[in-house]
Design an enzyme around this catalytic site. Structure first.
Site, PDB file in Angstrom:
ATOM      1  CG  ASP A 241       0.319  -2.677   6.084  1.00 17.67           C
ATOM      2  OD1 ASP A 241      -0.666  -2.904   6.797  1.00 17.67           O
ATOM      3  OD2 ASP A 241       0.291  -1.923   5.096  1.00 17.67           O
TER       4      ASP A 241
ATOM      5  CE  LYS B 231      -7.424  -0.125   6.223  1.00 12.08           C
ATOM      6  NZ  LYS B 231      -8.167   0.195   5.013  1.00 12.08           N
TER       7      LYS B 231
ATOM      8  CB  CYS C 166      -3.717   3.155  -1.625  1.00 12.95           C
ATOM      9  SG  CYS C 166      -4.898   4.445  -1.290  1.00 12.95           S
TER      10      CYS C 166
ATOM     11  CG  HIS D 277      -1.923   0.958   1.384  1.00  9.31           C
ATOM     12  ND1 HIS D 277      -1.700   2.253   1.772  1.00  9.31           N
ATOM     13  CD2 HIS D 277      -3.256   0.860   1.178  1.00  9.31           C
ATOM     14  CE1 HIS D 277      -2.843   2.910   1.805  1.00  9.31           C
ATOM     15  NE2 HIS D 277      -3.813   2.086   1.443  1.00  9.31           N
TER      16      HIS D 277
ATOM     17  CD  GLN E 233      -7.103  -4.607   4.127  1.00 10.19           C
ATOM     18  OE1 GLN E 233      -8.048  -5.303   4.499  1.00 10.19           O
ATOM     19  NE2 GLN E 233      -7.254  -3.339   3.815  1.00 10.19           N
TER      20      GLN E 233
HETATM   21  N1  PMP Z   1      -1.930  -0.875   4.498  1.00  6.85           N
HETATM   22  C1  PMP Z   1      -2.880  -1.619   3.947  1.00  6.85           C
HETATM   23  C2  PMP Z   1      -2.549  -3.001   3.496  1.00  6.85           C
HETATM   24  C3  PMP Z   1      -4.172  -1.103   3.821  1.00  6.85           C
HETATM   25  O1  PMP Z   1      -5.137  -1.848   3.266  1.00  6.85           O
HETATM   26  C4  PMP Z   1      -4.452   0.202   4.273  1.00  6.85           C
HETATM   27  C5  PMP Z   1      -5.831   0.818   4.118  1.00  6.85           C
HETATM   28  N2  PMP Z   1      -6.401   0.620   2.861  1.00  6.85           N
HETATM   29  C6  PMP Z   1      -3.416   0.929   4.853  1.00  6.85           C
HETATM   30  C7  PMP Z   1      -2.172   0.359   4.950  1.00  6.85           C
HETATM   31  C8  PMP Z   1      -3.632   2.320   5.385  1.00  6.85           C
HETATM   32  O2  PMP Z   1      -4.497   2.290   6.460  1.00  6.85           O
HETATM   33  P1  PMP Z   1      -5.056   3.640   7.087  1.00  6.85           P
HETATM   34  O3  PMP Z   1      -5.580   4.448   5.946  1.00  6.85           O
HETATM   35  O4  PMP Z   1      -6.109   3.200   8.030  1.00  6.85           O
HETATM   36  O5  PMP Z   1      -3.901   4.320   7.776  1.00  6.85           O
END
Ligand code: PMP
Length: 415
Positions: free
Chosen positions: A209, A235, A373, A132, A212
């Site tokens: 990270d 999430k 993203c 991401h 997910q």
């Molecule tokens: N890493 C991953 C794998 C994600 O899916 C996301 C959110 N789509 C993020 C980081 C960023 O999370 P946040 O916007 O809650 O900081």
């Protein structure tokens, strides 16, 4: 799964659980909402909403500061939430749990604080091709500042990491490996155990990270042995604006503060400031108190529902969705790794993902379309984006059937 879990205990009463989520009763364009955008954010159960309301109506007060009754209540609830999260991920110490704004903020904290001290000219940071943006850009910033290089583990056509390439990239120049546990775009579950074991053999720390992963599978930080783990409250059925950085005590103690301000200090003079102990050293300023407490309520909710049961129920649902989607003519999956969780990405014929997403919305089905993203990943697949259906235990097979019907209708209109 423990020995006492039976298949019956692993099967959730989804219809009953859905009643805990007021928004799932919503109608969109006059039809029941089908919410398949859980990877972007999950819906919130009543206990989470009630925790927020109770904090503001009954004991709203700042933490760690006041000696008065309300402040003590707020502090106790805030610290109780930290204990719940530490228990949920099996951290050795509560002070290894840092409240942040979310995954992005947690990764930035590590990139800046760890990076400022441990990354230098000529060093390398190793990430993967499916990260991401929030696990790419913070590392780019620190690499640029320090004269270090960002290296990328490539993926194969199924969207799985090329582990032989990882072996080659993992050299003593690497100061930290930062990879996603589960890909938000592809649903790939990465072999993080192997990555951690190999990195540790060279004394290289690993950041996961887990944005997910945390809501889909049990996570034991001591068994995993990851050095840092980042995830977001919103999430995992909690509110937005709150997240977690888990860090091993030895690293967090060795790292300089990220932000300066109230709460993170022991003593301040104009000549010199000494810093507070963990976890407060990394929690400058008034935190998101209500968010932390409500995240604690979300963790309670997950624990009561049972993370093994959640995993089992979601795996069954995803297998069903995968089978039904496979039968749609001209549909191709983007990412088809052997181990997957949470999300399925696909394209249908030559239909632009945005057009398909817009039509599905008109049938009251919420999916995400675009690059999610992960622009570099889309570039590797040479596509503008995908349609992503992402699942929670509260989704049903009937909803998957609605998705299939919606795609079929859209095909007839758009193809
Ligand atoms: N890493 C991953 C794998 C994600 O899916 C996301 C959110 N789509 C993020 C980081 C960023 O999370 P946040 O916007 O809650 O900081």
């Amino acid at each position: 799964m423990t020995k006492t879990d039976t298949i019956a205990e692993l099967n959730l009463d989804v219809e009953r659980l859905r009643k805990d989520f007021p928004i799932l009763q919503t109608k969109v364009y006059g039809k029941p909402l089908v919410y398949f955008d859980n990877a972007a954010t999950t819906q919130k159960p009543l206990p989470v909403l009630q925790a927020l309301e109770q904090y503001y109506t009954i004991y709203n007060s700042n933490v760690h500061r006041g000696v008065h009754y309300l402040s003590q209540q707020a502090t106790e609830a805030y610290e109780a939430a930290r204990r719940k999260i530490a228990g949920f991920i099996h951290a050795a110490h509560e002070h290894e749990i840092i409240f942040t704004k979310g995954t992005t903020n947690s990764i930035n904290l590590v990139a800046y604080s760890f990076g400022r001290k441990f990354i230098g000219k000529g060093d390398e940071v190793l990430i993967s091709a499916m990260e991401h943006h929030s696990n790419i850009v913070p590392w780019q910033l620190i690499c640029e500042e320090k004269g270090a290089t960002l290296k990328v583990i490539p993926i194969n056509e199924k969207g799985a990491l090329k582990m032989d390439e990882f072996d080659k990239l993992l050299t003593e120049k690497v100061k930290i490996v930062a990879v996603t546990y589960v890909s938000n775009s592809l649903g790939t579950v990465n072999p993080v155990e192997e990555i951690i074991a190999k990195a540790h053999a060279l004394d290289i720390p690993v950041l996961l990270d887990a944005a997910q992963a945390i809501q889909h599978m049990p996570l034991n930080v001591q068994e995993l042995d990851a050095d840092f783990i980042a995830f977001s409250g919103h999430k995992m059925y909690g509110p937005t604006g709150i997240g977690i950085l888990y860090g091993k005590e030895k690293w967090l103690n060795a790292m300089p503060p990220f932000e300066g301000g109230g709460d993170m200090i022991k003593n301040v003079t104009f000549a010199k400031t000494t810093y507070n102990e963990l976890p407060f050293k990394f929690e400058a300023g008034t935190p998101d108190i209500s968010g932390a407490i409500a995240l604690g309520a979300a963790v309670d909710y997950i624990q009561q529902t049972g993370i093994h049961a959640i995993q089992h129920t979601e795996e069954e649902l995803i297998a069903y969705a995968y089978e039904r989607l496979s039968a749609v003519p001209s549909l191709r999956f983007i990412g088809d790794a052997a181990r997957r969780a949470g999300a399925i990405s696909f394209l249908v014929g030559n239909i632009h993902p945005f057009d398909l997403g817009e039509l599905l919305d008109k049938y009251s089905i919420a999916v995400r379309t675009g690059h999610h993203c992960t622009q570099p990943l889309m570039e590797i697949f040479n596509i503008p984006g995908t349609v992503r259906a992402s699942f929670s235990f509260y989704n049903t097979k009937a909803e998957v059937d609605e998705l299939i019907k919606g795609i079929e209708k859209a095909r007839r209109i758009l193809e």
